[in-house]
Design a protein around this motif. Structure first.
Motif, short mmCIF file in Angstrom:
data_model
loop_
_atom_site.label_atom_id
_atom_site.label_comp_id
_atom_site.label_asym_id
_atom_site.label_seq_id
_atom_site.Cartn_x
_atom_site.Cartn_y
_atom_site.Cartn_z
N ALA A 108 0.81 -1.22 0.00
CA ALA A 108 0.00 0.00 0.00
C ALA A 108 0.84 1.27 0.00
O ALA A 108 0.34 2.34 -0.34
CB ALA A 108 -0.93 0.00 1.21
N CYS A 117 -3.36 -7.71 7.78
CA CYS A 117 -3.66 -7.06 6.49
C CYS A 117 -5.15 -6.83 6.31
O CYS A 117 -5.57 -5.77 5.82
CB CYS A 117 -3.11 -7.90 5.34
SG CYS A 117 -1.31 -7.86 5.20
N TRP A 127 -6.19 -3.98 8.52
CA TRP A 127 -5.72 -2.74 7.89
C TRP A 127 -6.71 -2.30 6.81
O TRP A 127 -7.07 -1.12 6.73
CB TRP A 127 -4.34 -2.97 7.29
CG TRP A 127 -3.86 -1.83 6.46
CD1 TRP A 127 -4.11 -1.61 5.14
CD2 TRP A 127 -3.07 -0.72 6.89
NE1 TRP A 127 -3.52 -0.45 4.71
CE2 TRP A 127 -2.89 0.12 5.77
CE3 TRP A 127 -2.51 -0.37 8.10
CZ2 TRP A 127 -2.15 1.29 5.85
CZ3 TRP A 127 -1.78 0.80 8.17
CH2 TRP A 127 -1.61 1.61 7.06
N ASN A 128 -7.14 -3.23 5.98
CA ASN A 128 -8.06 -2.90 4.90
C ASN A 128 -9.44 -2.51 5.40
O ASN A 128 -10.09 -1.63 4.83
CB ASN A 128 -8.14 -4.05 3.89
CG ASN A 128 -6.97 -4.02 2.95
OD1 ASN A 128 -6.88 -3.17 2.09
ND2 ASN A 128 -6.04 -4.94 3.14
N ALA A 147 -8.91 1.04 6.65
CA ALA A 147 -8.73 1.94 5.51
C ALA A 147 -10.04 2.20 4.79
O ALA A 147 -10.36 3.34 4.43
CB ALA A 147 -7.70 1.36 4.54
N PHE A 148 -10.83 1.17 4.60
CA PHE A 148 -12.11 1.31 3.91
C PHE A 148 -13.07 2.17 4.73
O PHE A 148 -13.73 3.07 4.19
CB PHE A 148 -12.73 -0.06 3.63
CG PHE A 148 -13.98 0.00 2.82
CD1 PHE A 148 -13.92 0.12 1.44
CD2 PHE A 148 -15.22 -0.05 3.43
CE1 PHE A 148 -15.07 0.20 0.69
CE2 PHE A 148 -16.38 0.02 2.68
CZ PHE A 148 -16.30 0.15 1.31
N THR A 152 -12.30 4.40 7.01
CA THR A 152 -11.78 5.77 7.04
C THR A 152 -12.09 6.49 5.74
O THR A 152 -12.54 7.64 5.73
CB THR A 152 -10.27 5.76 7.29
OG1 THR A 152 -10.02 5.09 8.54
CG2 THR A 152 -9.70 7.16 7.35
N TYR A 153 -11.88 5.80 4.62
CA TYR A 153 -12.18 6.39 3.31
C TYR A 153 -13.66 6.73 3.21
O TYR A 153 -14.04 7.82 2.76
CB TYR A 153 -11.78 5.42 2.20
CG TYR A 153 -12.23 5.88 0.83
CD1 TYR A 153 -11.50 6.85 0.14
CD2 TYR A 153 -13.38 5.37 0.25
CE1 TYR A 153 -11.92 7.30 -1.10
CE2 TYR A 153 -13.80 5.82 -0.99
CZ TYR A 153 -13.07 6.78 -1.66
OH TYR A 153 -13.50 7.23 -2.88
N TYR A 160 -16.11 5.61 12.05
CA TYR A 160 -14.86 5.62 12.81
C TYR A 160 -14.91 4.70 14.03
O TYR A 160 -13.89 4.43 14.63
CB TYR A 160 -14.50 7.04 13.23
CG TYR A 160 -13.88 7.85 12.13
CD1 TYR A 160 -12.79 7.39 11.42
CD2 TYR A 160 -14.41 9.08 11.77
CE1 TYR A 160 -12.21 8.12 10.40
CE2 TYR A 160 -13.85 9.83 10.75
CZ TYR A 160 -12.75 9.35 10.08
OH TYR A 160 -12.19 10.08 9.07
#
Length: 104
Positions: free
Chosen positions: A47, A70, A73-74, A77-78, A80-81, A102
């Motif tokens: 990433a 991992c 993490w994804n 990340a998803f 948060t996006y 969040y």
């Protein structure tokens, strides 16, 4: 979309269930506890690589804890996006949805 996050959460739960049931976490664990090494390999693209997606370096590990990290993490990340780009930060309802994203 909601299918992406639910699929990631379900996959994470499956990985955790495998480790909870004693599936070898790595080849080293299989040798120690006398079980069969399934030789599962998990691959992820880096990433933090600053190249185009088609040229990103790929990491391959045979370790459940790495795969679990991992996936977490994804998920983060998803979420948060989604919180940063999809919801309306100017309305009370939008901020409620942002807060919910969040609170993984």
């Amino acid at each position: 979309n909601n299918h992406t996050i639910s699929d990631l959460i379900e996959y994470h739960a499956c990985l955790v269930a495998c480790t909870d049931r004693g599936f070898p976490n790595s080849a080293r664990d299989a040798k120690v506890n006398g079980t069969i090494d399934a030789q599962l390999q998990f691959s992820w693209k880096n990433a933090f690589d600053k190249h185009e997606e088609s040229t990103l370096t790929e990491e391959t590990k045979s370790h459940f804890n790495y795969e679990i990290a991992c996936v977490l993490w994804n998920i983060a990340a998803f979420k948060t996006y989604t919180a940063a780009t999809v919801h309306d930060w100017t309305s009370k309802e939008g901020l409620t949805l942002v807060k919910k994203d969040y609170e993984i």
